[in-house]
Design a protein around this motif. Structure first.
Motif, short mmCIF file in Angstrom:
data_model
loop_
_atom_site.label_atom_id
_atom_site.label_comp_id
_atom_site.label_asym_id
_atom_site.label_seq_id
_atom_site.Cartn_x
_atom_site.Cartn_y
_atom_site.Cartn_z
N UNK A 1 0.83 -1.22 0.00
CA UNK A 1 0.00 0.00 0.00
C UNK A 1 0.86 1.26 0.00
N UNK A 2 2.19 1.10 -0.20
CA UNK A 2 3.09 2.22 0.09
C UNK A 2 2.74 3.48 -0.69
N UNK A 3 2.32 3.29 -1.96
CA UNK A 3 2.03 4.49 -2.76
C UNK A 3 0.96 5.34 -2.09
N UNK A 4 -0.14 4.70 -1.65
CA UNK A 4 -1.21 5.50 -1.05
C UNK A 4 -0.82 6.01 0.34
N UNK A 5 0.00 5.23 1.08
CA UNK A 5 0.43 5.71 2.40
C UNK A 5 1.26 7.00 2.22
N UNK A 6 2.16 6.97 1.22
CA UNK A 6 3.00 8.16 0.99
C UNK A 6 2.12 9.36 0.61
N UNK A 7 1.12 9.12 -0.24
CA UNK A 7 0.21 10.23 -0.61
C UNK A 7 -0.49 10.78 0.64
N UNK A 8 -0.93 9.85 1.51
CA UNK A 8 -1.62 10.25 2.74
C UNK A 8 -0.68 11.07 3.63
N UNK B 1 -0.62 21.38 14.03
CA UNK B 1 0.83 21.12 13.99
C UNK B 1 1.19 19.78 14.63
N UNK B 2 0.44 19.33 15.65
CA UNK B 2 0.77 18.05 16.28
C UNK B 2 0.61 16.89 15.31
N UNK B 3 -0.41 16.98 14.44
CA UNK B 3 -0.59 15.93 13.43
C UNK B 3 0.54 16.01 12.41
N UNK B 4 0.84 17.25 11.95
CA UNK B 4 1.90 17.43 10.95
C UNK B 4 3.22 16.88 11.48
N UNK B 5 3.49 17.08 12.77
CA UNK B 5 4.75 16.63 13.36
C UNK B 5 4.82 15.09 13.37
N UNK B 6 3.71 14.43 13.79
CA UNK B 6 3.70 12.96 13.77
C UNK B 6 3.92 12.45 12.35
N UNK B 7 3.29 13.13 11.36
CA UNK B 7 3.41 12.67 9.98
C UNK B 7 4.83 12.89 9.47
N UNK B 8 5.44 13.97 9.89
CA UNK B 8 6.78 14.30 9.41
C UNK B 8 7.79 13.26 9.88
N UNK B 9 7.53 12.64 11.05
CA UNK B 9 8.40 11.56 11.55
C UNK B 9 8.46 10.40 10.55
N UNK B 10 7.41 10.26 9.73
CA UNK B 10 7.35 9.17 8.76
C UNK B 10 8.55 9.23 7.81
N UNK B 11 8.90 10.46 7.37
CA UNK B 11 10.00 10.58 6.40
C UNK B 11 11.34 10.26 7.06
N UNK B 12 11.47 10.64 8.34
CA UNK B 12 12.70 10.32 9.08
C UNK B 12 12.86 8.80 9.18
N UNK C 1 13.81 3.48 -3.65
CA UNK C 1 12.88 3.12 -4.73
C UNK C 1 11.46 3.59 -4.42
N UNK C 2 11.09 3.60 -3.12
CA UNK C 2 9.73 3.99 -2.77
C UNK C 2 9.50 5.50 -2.94
N UNK C 3 10.54 6.27 -2.65
CA UNK C 3 10.34 7.73 -2.57
C UNK C 3 10.73 8.50 -3.82
N UNK C 4 11.60 7.89 -4.68
CA UNK C 4 12.17 8.76 -5.71
C UNK C 4 11.09 9.43 -6.58
N UNK C 5 9.99 8.71 -6.82
CA UNK C 5 8.93 9.32 -7.63
C UNK C 5 8.16 10.43 -6.91
#
Length: 901
Positions: free
Chosen positions: A251-258, A268-279, A289-293
Motif C-alpha cells: 500500500x506504500x504508494x497510497x500511504x506516501x500520498x496520505x 501542527x501536532x498531526x503534521x509533526x507525527x506525519x513528518x516523523x514518517x519521512x525520518x 525506490x519507494x520515494x524517488x517518484x
C-alpha cells in the motif's frame, strides 16, 4: 458491613485538602506534617477514596486532589495497606470509572494503573475483564472512563500484558479494541488506536495475528475529522514502518500520498507525527525506490515546514535584537557532561580516533526551543534524505533555494539558510559548483539586521567549513573568519552562541591555517570574556580549548600567553570549588596547558594545587556519605573526574617540569583511592593520569607499583571499554619505564623488576585481543601493551606468542609510525628471537605488519631484516617461493624493495 467514614474524620481530611491548595509555604509545610501523621492510620486511605468517588457535593479539584494523594500513598506503601482497605479502594475505582466528570474519570484511571503497576495485575484478576466489559456500556462516560484506564495500563504494562504471566489477555483485548475504531465518538476512537499502538514496537503476538485488520482499520480512519485520531493514525503508521514494513509495502504508494497530506495538516501536532514518517522511511533500505517518484511533492513540503512558526518567533523573542546585557536565568543553561579522557593512537591518513562513543551531531540550531517541533523534524528529515539521495535531491531543491535565499521576508530567507545547512552533508558534491557564489552571500547574511538570520547563517556556514578551508585562504577563510569574529561580539546572545559554536567547528577544520591570525582571534575571544553572560561563557571556554587543540605549540608565544592567560586565571580565581562552571574551564585549561607546554609553567602551581584539592575534597565527601548516607549528600564526582583530566593535561604539557609539583603533594595516595572508585569514569581518568605521570616523572610512580599493578590487572575488563583501554595503556607505559630505567641504573636483567607482574596482566590482555567485536581502539592499545611487556620480559611473554600473534599483527597494521608502535614491534622481534616456532603458523601476518612501516628506525629495520631472512633461510628457497606466492602484489613489492626478500 461496608466501611463508612466518621463525620469528624471526614471534616479533618477535607480541611487538609483545602489547606493543601493554599499558596502559603508555611501552610504547605503543616500539610506535609499532617499527611505523615494521618498515614499512620490504616483507614486514612479509605477516606481519600471516599472523597474522590462518593463526595459529589465537593468541588472537582478537591476530589481529584484526594485521588492524587491516594495515588502517591499507593506508590509509596501499597504493600502495607490492610487487605480490607485495598479491596475497598479497588471496588470503588471500578464502580465509579464512569463518573460524569472527565477530571474525576481521569484521576480514577491514574489510580487504577498505579495499583496495577504495583504487581497487582496478577492479584487483581478481575480488573482487565471488568474494564473490557465496561467498554460495552451504553453510557458514554463509563465507556470513555474504562478506555482511559485501559490506555494507561497499556502504556505502563505493555510487556506484562503480552506475557504468559497473565494468560495472554491481549488475545481478547486487541480484537476488542479494533472494534472500537469505528465508534461514533472521536475520543473513544482515539483511545482505541492509542491502546493498540502500545503493542506495535514490541511486536505483540496478538497484534501480529490481527495485523491486516489493524492496517485496514487505520486506512478507514485516514480522513477522520478529529485531529487526535489523525495524530494516532500517523503515529501507528510510523511505528509499523519500523516493525512490519512488509505489510505496508503493497500500500506504500497510497500511504506516501496520505502522509504528504498529513505533513501539511493544519494541526501542527498531526503534521509533526506525519513528518516523523519521512525520518523513519529514510532509515529503511527500500527508501530510495519507494520515494524517488514522490520527491517532487515531498521536498517543497519539508522546506515549507522549516520556517519558524509565529509561536516560535514569540518564544524565541525574535523581535528582541539586543539582549546581551540581560543576565541568564539558571534554567537557560543545560547541564553539561564531561567526557573523560580516553587514550587513543594516531591512524594512517587521519587524526587519532575518538573514543568508542559516536559523537552526537549537533544538527540543529535553535536548541533553546528544545521541544521537538515541525521545523526541527522537517530539517532532520531533509538532512537524512540528503544522505540517502545525495545529489539526486538537488534538481528538486535548487529551483526553490534561489527564491528562498534572496527573499525579502526574513522568515522565509532564514528557512532557506537552514535548508542549505541541512543538505550540506548529503549533497556536498553537488553543491560545490554553487559554493563560490553562495558562501559570500551567507557571509553577507552574517550582517543581517535580524538576529535569527545572523544566528542560522553561523550554523550553516559551519556546515561548509571543510570546503572553505580547502580553498585559498584569502578567498573565503579570511572573510568568513573576520565576520564570525564580529558575530562572537554580537549584541544578541543567541548570535554570540551560534558564532562561538561555528567558530569552534571552523577551528577544528582549519587547524594550523589559523596561526597567522592568532593575535586577532585571541583579541576577540578575550574581549568576549568581559562581555558574555553566564551561558555563553561556557561555550566561549570550549572555543578557546578547541583553538588550543587546533594550533598546538604555535600558541606558545609570549604575546599570546599575555593575552590569554590573565582572563582565564581571573575566572579561575573567581569560581568557588563547588561551582559547576569549573568543568568547562578546567577542560579548557587542560587543552591550553597541553598546547603551551613550558609556556604554562608560570601558571601551573595554583592550578595543580587546586586540582589536587578538588580530588581530595570529593574523596572525603564520598567517604562521609558511604559511612552515613542519611547525614551527608553524595558528592558530584564530576569535580574529581575533571580535575584528574586537567592534571593529565598538565603532566602531558609540562613533562618533567611537573616533577616538583608531584613531589610536594599527596597525589599518589589520592590516585590509589581513585583507581579503586566504584564509578567507572573516575577509574578511567585515574588510569589516564597514571600513564601520563609514568611518562613525566616515573620516580614518584615507581614506589607505588607493587600496590598499583594488581588494581590495573583487575580493571582489564572489556565490559568497561574506556576503563580497560586506559588501564592497558598505563601498563604499557609502566613496563617501558621499568625496563629502560633498570638497565641504566644497575646493568642487571632489564625485565627483572617487571617480571612479578606479568602473570597478573598478560592472560587478560591475550583474552581481550582474541575477543570478537572488541572495539578497534582497545585492540590497538592491547597490542601495543603486549608488545611492550614482551620487550621488557621476553622470557615470560614469548611462550604465549602463538596465542596472540595473528590479531596482534592485524590490529597494528593501520597505525602510523610512532614511538608506541616502535616499542611494540621491538618487543615482537625480541619474542620471535626467544620463540621462533610461535610465529611460524601466522608468518604471513607478520610480513604484512612489517610492510605497514613507512620508515622504521635503522636498528628496527635490521631486526625485521634478520627475522625475514632467517625465516627464508630456514625454509629454503623453494618453500619460500611457494609461501610468497600467497602475498598480495603490493606486499610482495614492499618486502622485496625494503628487505630484499
Amino acid at each position: 458491613m461496608e466501611w463508612q467514614p466518621d463525620e469528624q474524620g471526614l471534616q479533618q481530611v477535607l480541611q487538609l485538602l483545602k489547606d493543601s491548595q493554599s499558596p502559603n509555604t508555611v501552610t504547605q509545610r503543616a500539610v506535609q506534617q499532617k499527611l505523615e501523621q494521618l498515614n499512620q492510620f490504616p483507614d486514612f486511605n479509605n477516606y481519600l477514596i471516599f472523597v474522590l468517588t462518593r463526595l459529589k457535593t465537593e468541588d472537582e479539584p478537591t476530589r481529584s486532589l484526594s485521588g492524587l494523594i491516594l495515588k502517591n500513598n499507593v506508590k509509596a506503601h501499597y504493600q502495607n495497606f490492610p487487605p480490607a482497605v485495598a479491596d475497598f479502594i479497588k471496588q470503588e475505582c471500578l464502580n465509579n470509572i464512569g463518573d460524569p466528570s472527565p477530571l474525576i474519570r481521569a484521576t480514577i484511571g491514574i489510580l487504577i494503573t498505579t495499583i496495577a503497576s504495583k504487581g497487582e495485575l496478577q492479584t487483581w484478576p478481575e480488573l482487565l475483564p471488568q474494564l473490557c466489559n465496561l467498554l460495552n456500556s451504553e453510557d458514554y462516560n463509563t465507556c470513555e472512563g474504562s478506555f482511559g484506564a485501559l490506555q494507561k495500563i497499556c502504556e505502563d504494562s505493555s510487556e506484562l500484558l503480552d506475557s504468559d504471566a497473565l494468560n495472554r489477555p491481549l488475545n481478547i483485548m486487541i480484537p476488542k479494541f479494533l472494534q472500537f475504531f469505528k465508534h461514533c465518538s472521536p475520543k473513544i476512537r482515539s483511545h482505541a488506536i492509542a491502546c493498540v499502538n502500545q503493542f506495535i514496537i514490541g511486536r505483540a503476538q496478538a497484534l501480529m495475528d490481527n495485523i491486516d485488520t489493524f492496517i485496514e482499520s487505520l486506512f478507514a480512519l485516514a480522513a477522520d475529522e478529529d485531529s487526535e485520531v489523525r495524530k494516532n493514525v500517523c503515529r501507528a503508521l510510523v511505528m509499523l514502518l519500523e516493525v512490519r514494513i512488509d505489510r505496508l509495502i503493497p500500500h506504500m504508494h497510497s500511504i506516501i500520498q496520505y502522509m504528504l497530506q498529513r505533513t501539511q495538516d493544519p494541526d501542527e501536532n498531526v503534521a509533526l507525527e506525519a513528518c516523523e514518517f519521512w525520518l523513519t522511511l529514510a532509515e529503511q533500505p527500500i527508501c530510495k525506490e519507494m520515494l524517488s517518484g514522490h520527491l517532487v511533492q515531498l521536498i517543497p513540503i519539508l522546506v515549507n515546514g522549516m520556517k519558524y512558526s509565529e509561536i516560535d518567533i514569540i518564544l524565541l523573542k525574535g523581535d528582541v535584537e539586543e539582549d546581551e546585557a540581560v543576565p541568564d536565568s539558571d534554567q537557560d543553561i543545560k547541564p553539561r557532561f564531561h567526557k573523560s579522557r580516553t587514550v587513543t593512537l594516531q591512524h594512517e591518513g587521519g587524526e587519532g580516533e575518538e573514543g568508542e562513543d559516536i559523537e552526537e551531531d549537533d544538527d540543529d540550531d535553535d536548541d533553546t526551543l528544545s521541544d521537538w517541533n515541525l521545523r526541527k523534524c522537517s530539517a532532520a528529515a531533509l538532512d537524512v534524505l540528503a544522505n540517502v539521495f545525495r545529489d539526486d535531491l538537488l534538481p528538486h531543491l535548487l529551483p526553490l533555494l534561489k527564491g528562498l535565499l534572496f527573499h525579502p521576508d526574513w522568515v522565509i530567507k532564514e528557512s532557506g539558510i537552514l535548508v542549505l545547512g541541512a543538505i550540506a552533508e548529503g549533497c556536498m558534491q553537488g553543491m560545490v559548483p554553487y559554493l563560490p557564489e553562495l558562501i559570500p552571500h551567507l557571509i553577507q547574511c552574517l550582517c543581517d539586521k535580524k538576529a535569527l538570520v545572523r544566528s542560522i547563517a553561523c550554523w550553516t556556514l559551519s556546515r561548509y567549513a571543510h570546503w572553505v578551508v580547502s580553498q585559498p585562504p584569502d578567498s573565503y577563510l579570511k572573510p568568513l573568519m573576520t565576520e564570525l569574529l564580529k558575530r562572537i561580539l554580537d549584541s544578541n546572545k543567541r548570535v554570540q552562541e551560534a558564532a562561538c559554536s561555528a567558530f569552534a567547528t571552523l577551528e577544528e577544520e582549519a587547524c594550523t591555517e589559523l596561526v597567522p591570525y592568532l593575535s586577532f582571534i585571541l583579541d576577540t575571544l578575550v574581549f568576549a570574556f568581559g562581555k558574555y553572560q553566564h551561558k555563553n561563557l561556557l561555550i566561549l571556554y570550549d572555543a578557546i580549548g578547541t583553538l588550543a587543540d587546533s594550533v598546538g605549540h604555535h600558541l606558545n608565544q609570549p604575546e599570546y600567553i599575555q593575552k590569554l592567560m590573565p582572563p582565564l586565571i581571573a575566572k579561575w580565581n573567581e569560581l568557588k570549588d563547588e561551582d559547576k562552571d569549573l568543568f568547562p574551564l578546567l577542560e579548557c585549561l587542560s587543552s591550553v596547558a597541553t598546547a603551551l607546554q613550558s609556556g604554562f609553567l608560570p601558571y601551573c602551581e595554583p592550578v595543580y594545587q587546586r586540582c589536587v584539592t578538588l580530588v581530595q575534597k570529593t574523596l572525603a565527601q564520598a567517604m562521609m556519605y558511604n559511612q552515613h548516607p542519611d547525614q551527608y549528600e553524595a558528592p558530584d564526582k564530576d569535580f574529581m573526574i575533571v580535575a584528574l583530566d586537567l592534571l593529565s593535561g598538565l603532566a602531558e604539557g609540562l613533562g618533567g617540569h611537573v616533577e616538583q609539583l608531584v613531589a610536594r603533594s599527596n597525589i599518589m595516595t589520592l590516585l590509589f583511592q581513585c583507581m579503586q572508585d566504584t564509578m567507572p569514569e573516575v577509574r578511567q581518568s585515574s588510569f589516564a593520569l597514571l600513564g601520563d605521570l609514568t611518562k613525566a616523572c616515573f620516580l614518584h610512580v615507581k614506589p607505588c607499583i607493587a600496590e598499583f599493578m594488581p588494581i590495573l590487572g583487575l580493571n582489564l575488563n572489556p565490559e568497561f571499554i574506556s576503563v580497560c583501554n586506559n588501564a592497558t595503556w598505563a601498563i604499557g607505559e609502566i613496563s617501558m619505564q621499568m625496563g629502560t630505567g633498570v638497565k641504566q641504573q644497575t646493568g642487571s636483567c632489564p625485565g627483572a623488576e617487571m617480571q612479578p607482574y606479568v602473570g597478573m596482566v598478560l592472560p587478560h590482555l591475550v583474552e581481550i585481543i582474541n575477543r570478537p567485536n572488541t572495539p578497534k581502539t582497545l585492540l590497538e592499545n592491547t597490542a601495543i601493551t603486549i608488545g611492550r611487556l614482551g620487550f621488557v620480559c621476553p622470557q615470560e611473554v614469548a611462550p604465549q606468542l602463538q596465542h596472540f600473534i595473528r590479531p596482534w599483527c592485524t590490529s597494528l597494521r593501520n597505525i602510523r609510525d610512532n614511538e608506541e608502535k616502535d616499542s611494540a614491534f621491538r618487543g615482537i622481534c625480541v619474542m620471535i628471537g626467544v620463540n621462533p616456532a610461535g610465529v611460524v603458523q601466522d608468518f604471513i601476518f607478520f610480513c604484512d605488519a612489517v610492510a605497514s612501516w613507512v620508515n622504521p628506525k635503522d636498528d628496527l629495520r635490521d631486526m625485521f631484516y634478520k627475522i625475514l631472512h632467517g625465516f627464508k633461510d630456514q625454509v629454503g628457497e623453494e618453500n619460500w617461493q611457494q609461501f610468497s606466492e600467497q602475498f598480495p602484489p603490493l606486499l610482495k613489492e614492499r618486502l622485496s624493495a625494503c628487505y630484499g626478500v
